[in-house]
Design a protein around this motif. Structure first.
Motif, mmCIF file in Angstrom:
data_model
loop_
_atom_site.group_PDB
_atom_site.id
_atom_site.type_symbol
_atom_site.label_atom_id
_atom_site.label_comp_id
_atom_site.label_asym_id
_atom_site.label_seq_id
_atom_site.Cartn_x
_atom_site.Cartn_y
_atom_site.Cartn_z
ATOM 1 N N VAL A 183 -41.646 -75.698 67.971
ATOM 2 C CA VAL A 183 -41.328 -77.084 67.604
ATOM 3 C C VAL A 183 -39.810 -77.235 67.506
ATOM 4 C CG1 VAL A 183 -43.539 -77.489 66.467
ATOM 5 C CG2 VAL A 183 -41.612 -76.607 65.127
ATOM 6 N N TYR A 184 -39.345 -78.485 67.459
ATOM 7 C CA TYR A 184 -37.916 -78.753 67.647
ATOM 8 C C TYR A 184 -37.259 -79.440 66.450
ATOM 9 C CZ TYR A 184 -39.000 -77.369 72.377
ATOM 10 O OH TYR A 184 -39.409 -76.646 73.467
ATOM 11 N N THR A 185 -38.027 -79.695 65.396
ATOM 12 C CA THR A 185 -37.456 -80.264 64.176
ATOM 13 C C THR A 185 -38.074 -79.529 62.992
ATOM 14 O OG1 THR A 185 -39.161 -81.989 64.205
ATOM 15 C CG2 THR A 185 -36.997 -82.577 65.103
ATOM 16 N N PRO A 186 -37.429 -79.568 61.808
ATOM 17 C CA PRO A 186 -38.003 -78.888 60.637
ATOM 18 C C PRO A 186 -39.287 -79.590 60.195
ATOM 19 C CG PRO A 186 -35.672 -79.438 60.299
ATOM 20 C CD PRO A 186 -36.126 -80.191 61.508
ATOM 21 N N LEU A 187 -40.410 -78.867 60.292
ATOM 22 C CA LEU A 187 -41.700 -79.468 59.945
ATOM 23 C C LEU A 187 -42.688 -78.380 59.562
ATOM 24 C CD1 LEU A 187 -43.784 -78.843 62.497
ATOM 25 C CD2 LEU A 187 -42.527 -80.697 63.552
ATOM 26 N N VAL A 188 -43.831 -78.817 59.046
ATOM 27 C CA VAL A 188 -44.926 -77.900 58.760
ATOM 28 C C VAL A 188 -46.250 -78.595 59.066
ATOM 29 C CG1 VAL A 188 -45.128 -78.577 56.326
ATOM 30 C CG2 VAL A 188 -45.875 -76.288 57.035
ATOM 31 N N GLY A 189 -47.215 -77.807 59.538
ATOM 32 C CA GLY A 189 -48.591 -78.267 59.703
ATOM 33 C C GLY A 189 -49.491 -77.121 59.294
ATOM 34 N N ALA A 190 -50.412 -77.365 58.368
ATOM 35 C CA ALA A 190 -51.232 -76.266 57.855
ATOM 36 C C ALA A 190 -52.618 -76.764 57.478
ATOM 37 C CB ALA A 190 -50.568 -75.634 56.625
ATOM 38 N N GLU A 191 -53.608 -75.885 57.719
ATOM 39 C CA GLU A 191 -54.955 -76.136 57.206
ATOM 40 C C GLU A 191 -55.074 -75.481 55.844
ATOM 41 O OE1 GLU A 191 -58.908 -75.267 59.496
ATOM 42 O OE2 GLU A 191 -58.680 -73.802 57.877
#
Ligand code: MN
Length: 315
Positions: free
Chosen positions: A185-193
């Motif tokens: 990914v190209y920006t500071p982020l998070v995705g989590a289950e």
């Protein structure tokens, strides 16, 4: 997948009043139907909220019983300026794209397609599909620096898993809890289950300058004491260092977050950009068969037609 209803997705990310920035906001998801009858709950974009970090589109589909129906069938369609991100809880989807990718995705795996300057793909239930399909699809807006980058596709069969305070966290994107997900990914982020094998009250650390959204997928989750189930999306503004959650045995939720996106983002149909003229050009180019979007091979069905935007050509 494809955005089936373009009419109110011309959205601007700058709509959020500053007074709400620290607040908690309950968003009621919007119902939509994808393809031949797959029910969707759309959490982003909605009138009250266009983005969470770079996450600019979030659909929760199913659980749907595919027995007797045609299953999922989304014909070839284009994307620009975004990454599509697929995360399943149950069932499988077969992805094909104009780079020649042919990839099944199962629960716990990540399909990440970077559209950049242009790509096309199709999504369908595999022939020997299971009875039930349940999952999410999200879009990640690309930053200005990568808006027109070369298209790419990644499949990641395994993600970091962390047990913390009664929750099993599967880190699908970004960096969190000392781990880094493999998806690029190209920006500071998070995705989590987040998955609760037993009922628990859980506290999880947050990035102070991120905004977050929690989408319950199975069962109820109380977010800072506010109960939410499927059909609700709880937005949390920046400024938090910790998240207090409480959930029953078997509950599952998706957490997305990121630094508030720097640019104003426009969506039209399956295109993400900055400029109406460019979005209108994407529509014309796709419908004219422009080579930039390539060709999806092996999908048994017609390509989708891009709807003409309602604004004047020179807007
Ligand atoms: Mn798509």
């Amino acid at each position: 997948m494809s955005n089936p209803r373009p009419d109110d997705t011309l959205s601007r990310s700058g709509d959020c009043p500053a007074a709400e920035a620290l607040g908690r906001q309950r968003i009621v998801t919007r119902d939509a139907v994808l393809g031949e009858g797959l029910h969707i709950r759309r959490a982003l974009p909605v009138r009250q909220r266009r983005m969470v970090g770079a996450w600019c589109f979030l659909d929760h589909f199913g659980p749907a019983d595919l027995t007797g129906g045609g299953g999922l069938r989304v014909g070839p369609h284009p994307h620009t300026g975004l990454q599509t991100f697929t995360w399943l809880l149950e069932g499988e989807i077969l992805h094909r794209d104009s780079l020649g990718s042919l990839q099944r995705i199962a629960p716990g795996q990540v399909n990440l397609m970077t559209a950049g300057r242009g790509i096309s793909h199709s999504e369908e239930s595999p022939p020997e599909r299971g009875a039930v399909l349940h999952g999410t699809q999200l879009w990640i807006a690309l930053p200005d620096s990568h808006l027109d980058c070369e298209p790419a596709f990644e499949h990641h069969p395994q993600q970091p898993r962390i047990e913390r305070d009664g929750v099993i966290v599967t880190l699908a994107a970004g960096r969190w809890l000392g781990e880094q997900a493999p998806a690029r990914v190209y920006t500071p982020l998070v995705g989590a289950e987040l998955r609760w094998p037993e009922a628990a009250a859980s506290r999880l650390p947050l990035e102070h300058d991120f905004e977050y959204g929690l989408l319950p997928l199975i069962g109820e989750v109380a977010v800072e004491g506010e109960a939410a189930g499927p059909g609700s999306f709880i937005y949390l503004g920046p400024g938090r260092d910790e998240l207090a959650l409480r959930a029953g045995a078997g509950a599952v939720a998706l957490l997305v977050g990121g630094r508030p996106f720097a640019s104003e983002v426009l969506l039209w149909w399956n295109f993400v950009g900055r400029d109406r003229r460019v979005l209108a050009r994407h529509v014309r180019d796709w419908n004219a068969g422009d080579a930039r979007f390539g060709e999806v091979r092996g999908y048994d069905g017609p390509r989708l037609v891009a709807p003409t935007p309602p604004w004047p050509p020179d807007a």
